[in-house]
Structure formats: structure tokens, C-alpha cells
Design a protein around this motif. Structure first.
Motif, PDB file in Angstrom:
ATOM      1  N   GLY A  10       0.820  -1.202   0.000  1.00 17.96           N
ATOM      2  CA  GLY A  10       0.000   0.000   0.000  1.00 17.96           C
ATOM      3  C   GLY A  10       0.860   1.261   0.000  1.00 17.96           C
ATOM      4  O   GLY A  10       1.994   1.250   0.474  1.00 17.96           O
ATOM      5  N   ALA A  17       6.296   4.685   5.365  1.00 21.94           N
ATOM      6  CA  ALA A  17       6.009   3.246   5.387  1.00 21.94           C
ATOM      7  C   ALA A  17       5.547   2.830   3.989  1.00 21.94           C
ATOM      8  O   ALA A  17       5.664   3.591   3.026  1.00 21.94           O
ATOM      9  CB  ALA A  17       4.923   2.948   6.429  1.00 21.94           C
ATOM     10  N   GLN A  43      -2.503   9.016   5.016  1.00 20.67           N
ATOM     11  CA  GLN A  43      -1.836   8.646   6.269  1.00 20.67           C
ATOM     12  C   GLN A  43      -0.741   9.646   6.593  1.00 20.67           C
ATOM     13  O   GLN A  43      -0.125  10.218   5.701  1.00 20.67           O
ATOM     14  CB  GLN A  43      -1.240   7.242   6.052  1.00 20.67           C
ATOM     15  N   ALA A 109      -0.981  -0.655  11.690  1.00 22.94           N
ATOM     16  CA  ALA A 109       0.084   0.346  11.553  1.00 22.94           C
ATOM     17  C   ALA A 109       0.643   0.710  12.933  1.00 22.94           C
ATOM     18  O   ALA A 109      -0.022   0.502  13.953  1.00 22.94           O
ATOM     19  CB  ALA A 109      -0.463   1.600  10.877  1.00 22.94           C
ATOM     20  N   LEU A 115      -4.991  -2.518   9.085  1.00 20.09           N
ATOM     21  CA  LEU A 115      -4.704  -2.439   7.656  1.00 20.09           C
ATOM     22  C   LEU A 115      -5.116  -3.694   6.893  1.00 20.09           C
ATOM     23  O   LEU A 115      -4.852  -3.821   5.701  1.00 20.09           O
ATOM     24  CB  LEU A 115      -3.208  -2.154   7.443  1.00 20.09           C
ATOM     25  N   CYS A 210       8.137  -2.387   7.262  1.00 19.61           N
ATOM     26  CA  CYS A 210       8.206  -2.321   5.785  1.00 19.61           C
ATOM     27  C   CYS A 210       9.671  -2.253   5.348  1.00 19.61           C
ATOM     28  O   CYS A 210      10.093  -2.913   4.394  1.00 19.61           O
ATOM     29  CB  CYS A 210       7.492  -1.078   5.268  1.00 19.61           C
TER      30      CYS A 210
HETATM   31  C1  LIG Z   1       0.675   1.560   3.541  1.00 16.40           C
HETATM   32  C2  LIG Z   1       1.215   1.030   4.813  1.00 16.40           C
HETATM   33  N1  LIG Z   1       1.740  -0.221   4.826  1.00 16.40           N
HETATM   34  C3  LIG Z   1       2.254  -0.722   5.978  1.00 16.40           C
HETATM   35  C4  LIG Z   1       2.237   0.024   7.146  1.00 16.40           C
HETATM   36  C5  LIG Z   1       2.785  -0.575   8.419  1.00 16.40           C
HETATM   37  O1  LIG Z   1       3.746   0.160   8.983  1.00 16.40           O
HETATM   38  C6  LIG Z   1       1.694   1.333   7.074  1.00 16.40           C
HETATM   39  N2  LIG Z   1       1.652   2.128   8.173  1.00 16.40           N
HETATM   40  N3  LIG Z   1       1.197   1.796   5.909  1.00 16.40           N
END
Ligand SMILES: Cc1ncc(CO)c(N)n1
Ligand SMILES: Nc1ncnc2c1ncn2[C@@H]1O[C@H](COP(=O)(O)OP(=O)(O)OP(=O)(O)O)[C@@H](O)[C@H]1O
Length: 270
Positions: A10, A17, A43, A109, A115, A210
Motif C-alpha cells: 500500500g 512506510a 496517512q 500500523a 490495515l 516495511c
Molecule cells: C501503507 C502502509 N503499509 C504498511 C504500514 C505498516 O507500517 C503502514 N503504516 N502503511
């Protein structure tokens, strides 16, 4: 020839991240990075406010585009929140006989946002885990996957063993900030090995999971074996944390570029 790696994950709009962390990490580790985006997240360091998933058809087309042109030497899988998306990934990885697959079973997260949907976890286990060379759960994820309560280092060994035996892959259970300092446990081929890191007193740990899984994938892409890849990935993440970048109001991102010093990066530092 330049080695290549693909992240299937993502997007994190705050850049610390997800896809953004993965690409920065792969580049800093000397491999050419590609991406297939499973979801957009709105985010920042304080939380996730919105998630927009890719359609399974679109994700399939992203994967076709990558695999039919620049074949990745390693694949990292991060956030995938829906069953249909997980199924497309499994189908394409099998179709193209992808290798060196690192699965980070992202569930929550650092900021606390969920998530993955509850019902997708079973699909993740059934479809993706068996394809993985290594899984990289943190402690809450290992607890969720095993139903065990992990309190001590021995519990990490037992949980990693259980997951490894069930899915026939290696498991790196990350101690991280929750337990056992920065010491991670790798269970593979019926034995285990500790990878001990020095705990860095930095509250900015957004995207550590990540980053670690992408660094492992990058090193596998370069031809290192699993143990050496984990060792080198730990070394990289320690450096990125030790650089003490401090951005945002919450748990901030690391300095993924700490190791890249050249004429373009030197000029503007103050
Ligand atoms: C898109 C995404 N993937 C993984 C994490 C996990 O840290 C996050 N916060 N956001
Ligand atoms: N303060 C720290 N000092 C040194 N290493 C750390 C620290 N915090 C985490 N690590 C290391 O970072 C790596 C990622 O672990 P962590 O447990 O933070 O992942 P995670 O919880 O999946 O991350 P995320 O918050 O991105 O989901 C591990 O190798 C862990 O040991």
C-alpha cells in the motif's frame, strides 16, 4: 547486471512506510525498485484517515506489466487488505514463478490503524504464506497467527517454529520495540538463529517493518542467502534509525537515505 525487486504493498502518503519506504530502501540497498500498489492510504505520522483499495483487476494488470517486462529478482509483499487482492497476487506469483518472496503480514500500523480485514487473514495464510521464502511477523502478528501469547524470548522461538512448520517457510519474528530489545529470531530448516541489534533510542519508528522486509528482499535479489540478507537488513535499519531524522507530530519516519552520500545529497544539509 543491476538486480531488481518488486514491492506489492500500500501507498503511505506520508512517505515513511508502505510502497514509499520500500522503494527508498531498495534504492538505498542498490537494487532497481518496482511497485504494484494494492491500496492508497491517506496517512501521516499520527494515523490513517482513509484507505482506497485497488481493484483486483487493476492489481492483476500491474503485476502482468511488471512480470512480462522486467522480471524481479525478489518480491516483497506488504499491506493487502482484501481477500480478492490476495488471491490475485497468489495467482500471478504462481503464474510467473516469482522467486525470493518476502511476506510481511501487515495487520496494524504503528499508529494503531487496522490495515487488513479480519476475514482476509485466513486467505493470507492459505494463499500467500506457502509461496513465501520468509515471513516477517512482529510480535502481535505472530500472536494473531498462532493464537499464542508471546511474553519471553522462548515464546518467540515457539511461535516462529509453529508458523514455519505450518507453512513450510522461514519465519523472522521481530522483537523490535515491543519485546526483547531489537533482537529478531529467524526460524528456518528446523533450527533457529538470533539476530541481535543494538536498541536505538529513537521514538521515530514509523515503517520499520516495511523497511526491514524490503531490505531483506533487496539482499535476496542481490544473491545473498537468507541469514546474510537478514544480517545486512538489520544493519541497514539500525543505520536508518541511528540517523535520528525527526519529522511529523507522531512516530516519524526513518532516514532511508542515510547511506547515500554524494554530490547531490551533500549540498543542502544545514
Ligand atoms: C501503507 C502502509 N503499509 C504498511 C504500514 C505498516 O507500517 C503502514 N503504516 N502503511
Ligand atoms: N528502537 C530500535 N532500535 C533498533 N532496532 C529496532 C528498533 N525498533 C525496531 N527495530 C528493528 O526494526 C525491525 C522492524 O521491527 P518492528 O518490530 O518495529 O516491526 P513492525 O512492528 O512490523 O513495524 P511497523 O511499525 O512498521 O509495523 C526489526 O529488525 C527490529 O528489531
Amino acid at each position: 547486471m543491476r538486480r531488481t525487486a518488486l514491492t506489492i504493498a500500500g501507498s503511505d502518503s506520508s512517505g515513511g512506510a508502505g510502497i514509499q519506504a520500500d522503494i527508498k530502501t531498495m534504492m538505498a540497498n542498490g537494487v532497481y525498485a518496482m511497485s504494484a500498489i494494492t491500496a492508497l492510504t491517506a496517512q501521516n505520522t499520527t494515523g490513517v484517515t482513509a484507505i482506497l483499495n485497488a481493484t483486483p483487476e487493476f492489481l492483476g494488470q500491474e503485476l502482468d506489466s511488471v512480470f512480462t517486462d522486467i522480471f524481479p529478482d525478489a518480491v516483497k509483499i506488504g499491506m493487502v487488505s482484501e481477500r480478492e487482492l490476495i488471491c490475485v497476487i497468489a495467482e500471478k506469483l504462481k503464474q510467473y514463478q516469482a522467486k525470493n518472496i518476502v511476506v510481511d503480514p501487515v495487520m496494524v500500523a504503528t499508529s494503531g490503524a487496522r490495515l487488513i480485514s479480519e476475514d482476509a487473514i485466513d486467505t493470507l495464510k492459505q494463499e500467500l504464506f506457502p509461496l513465501a521464502a520468509v515471513l516477517t511477523p512482529n510480535i502481535p502478528e505472530a500472536e494473531e497467527l498462532t493464537g499464542m501469547h508471546i511474553e519471553h524470548a522462548d515464546d518467540m522461538i515457539a511461535a516462529a517454529k509453529k508458523i514455519a512448520e505450518q507453512y513450510h517457510c522461514a519465519v523472522l519474528c521481530k522483537g523490535g520495540h515491543q519485546l526483547n530489545d531489537a533482537n529478531d529470531l529467524l526460524y528456518f530448516d528446523d533450527h533457529y538463529q538470533w539476530f541481535c541489534g543494538k536498541r536505538i533510542n529513537n521514538p521515530n519508528t514509523h515503517g520499520t517493518g516495511c523497511t526491514l522486509s524490503s531490505a531483506i528482499a533487496s539482499n535476496l535479489a542481490k544473491g545473498y542467502n537468507l541469514e546474510t540478507s537478514v544480517e545486512r537488513a538489520k544493519d541497514y535499519i539500525s543505520g536508518a534509525l541511528a540517523a535520528m531524522l525527526d519529522l511529523g507530530a507522531g512516530s516519524g519516519p526513518m532516514d532511508h537515505g542515510f547511506a547515500i552520500i554524494n554530490k547531490y545529497t551533500q549540498e543542502e544539509e544545514d
